[in-house]
Design an enzyme around this catalytic site. Structure first.
Site, PDB file in Angstrom:
ATOM      1  N   PRO A  25     -24.675  80.201 -39.217  1.00  0.00           N
ATOM      2  CA  PRO A  25     -24.368  81.567 -38.779  1.00  0.00           C
ATOM      3  C   PRO A  25     -23.792  82.451 -39.884  1.00  0.00           C
ATOM      4  O   PRO A  25     -22.735  82.173 -40.426  1.00  0.00           O
ATOM      5  CB  PRO A  25     -23.365  81.362 -37.645  1.00  0.00           C
ATOM      6  CG  PRO A  25     -22.809  80.009 -37.844  1.00  0.00           C
ATOM      7  CD  PRO A  25     -23.829  79.208 -38.565  1.00  0.00           C
ATOM      8  N   GLU A  26     -24.532  83.482 -40.229  1.00  0.00           N
ATOM      9  CA  GLU A  26     -24.033  84.542 -41.093  1.00  0.00           C
ATOM     10  C   GLU A  26     -23.960  85.787 -40.218  1.00  0.00           C
ATOM     11  O   GLU A  26     -24.075  85.678 -38.997  1.00  0.00           O
ATOM     12  CB  GLU A  26     -24.958  84.708 -42.308  1.00  0.00           C
ATOM     13  CG  GLU A  26     -25.081  83.401 -43.102  1.00  0.00           C
ATOM     14  CD  GLU A  26     -25.934  83.507 -44.377  1.00  0.00           C
ATOM     15  OE1 GLU A  26     -26.053  84.597 -44.933  1.00  0.00           O
ATOM     16  OE2 GLU A  26     -26.471  82.465 -44.795  1.00  0.00           O
TER      17      GLU A  26
END
Length: 294
Positions: A2-3
């Site tokens: 997750p960015e």
DNA sequence: CGGAGCTCCTGGGGGC
DNA sequence: TGCCCCCAGGAGCTCC
């Protein structure tokens, strides 16, 4: 992994599931998941029971759910493998379930699931602008209205480091992780180890704009996911990996020039690049990369 | 104080 | 078949 786009997808997913539902109970199945809450799991639970969440907010990769006391928020970071998932009350626990929130309406539970346990959840007071105090050092992200590309690019050029290190520094611009850093560098044809002080103003603006663009496109596509570690609140994963040009493409031809993409160790992790489009800056003092003497 | 390197963690996968 | 080691990496921490 997750960015910013993935965290934003999670935030949007949470809106329809947790807002204004009084909390019945909070169960911490692994204390490591709440290690950032210094007062401990019992305190976290006691302070949440009976409260309700407002509309979730986000800055960079941090997510927070304001509490209805107006003074605090539940701050979450997904780390490498964290997920929020809505699940029917009483449905079987996932193997890596770390925290469970139940609600007084008896409808879906909120679950925090995290295999590698780099993620965490805690309660923090919020400042006047509603941002948790612990996020004070976190830079604005490119999706925020106050974000200033010119200011960010000036700050980038003031650093004395390599461009990818700077892109990953959440106190400079927040939200960029390893995947989107590599994609941004590929788009503007820069090597990850290029010294920031050798970037022209146009290059600095260009790489930050590229990072912003690639994250916007990823969000549009629903986030990036390489395996089932990352899924949305409703369990669906993203499809953006089909659009990547560099990350994870070792040995595959560059989409611009056909040269095989190379994987290099950098900062104890992997960087993917096209060795032809993104040549390593030469170390010779006569290198054209260098700022010429006045 | 800015920059760099180490460490946390777990399961999948490759090599032998 | 089974075991061992490598790999993924965000960010807090320490050291210089």
């Amino acid at each position: 992994m997750p960015e910013l786009p993935e965290v934003e997808s999670v935030r949007r997913g949470l809106v329809g599931h947790v807002v204004e539902r009084p909390i019945e109970s909070v169960e911490v199945l692994n204390p490591r998941a709440v290690r950032r809450h210094v007062a401990g799991a019992r305190d976290l639970s006691a302070r949440l029971v009976g409260a309700s969440f407002g509309v979730p907010r986000r800055r960079g990769k941090y997510l927070w759910l304001p509490l209805d006391d107006g003074e605090s928020a539940m701050v979450a970071h997904l780390g490498m493998s964290g997920q929020f998932r809505a699940a029917p009350a009483g449905s079987p626990d996932e193997p890596h379930l770390r925290v469970r929130w139940t609600f007084r309406d008896g409808a879906d539970e909120l679950r925090f699931i995290d295999q590698r346990t780099f993620g965490s959840v805690c309660l923090e007071p919020v400042a006047a602008d509603g941002v948790p105090v612990g996020l004070g050092g976190l830079a604005l992200d490119p999706f925020e209205p106050e974000y200033d590309l010119q200011a960010a690019s000036r700050a980038l050029r003031r650093r004395r480091t390599q461009v990818k290190r700077a892109l990953l520094d959440q106190t400079l611009v927040s939200g960029i992780g390893n995947i989107y850093a590599d994609e941004a560098l590929w788009r503007v044809r820069l090597h990850h180890a290029r010294p920031t002080q050798r970037l022209t103003a146009a290059q600095a603006r260009g790489v930050l704009q590229a990072a912003s663009d690639v994250m916007a496109e990823a969000l549009e596509a629903g986030g990036t996911s390489f395996d089932d570690l990352y899924v949305h609140v409703n369990g669906e994963s993203g499809y953006f990996e089909r659009s990547l040009h560099a990350y994870g493409r070792e040995g595959q031809p560059c989409d611009r020039c056909g040269t095989p993409i190379r994987r290099e160790a950098f900062m104890n992790r992997s960087s993917f690049l096209c060795p032809r489009c993104q040549p390593q800056a030469r170390k010779s003092p006569r290198s054209p990369d260098r700022v010429s003497a006045p």
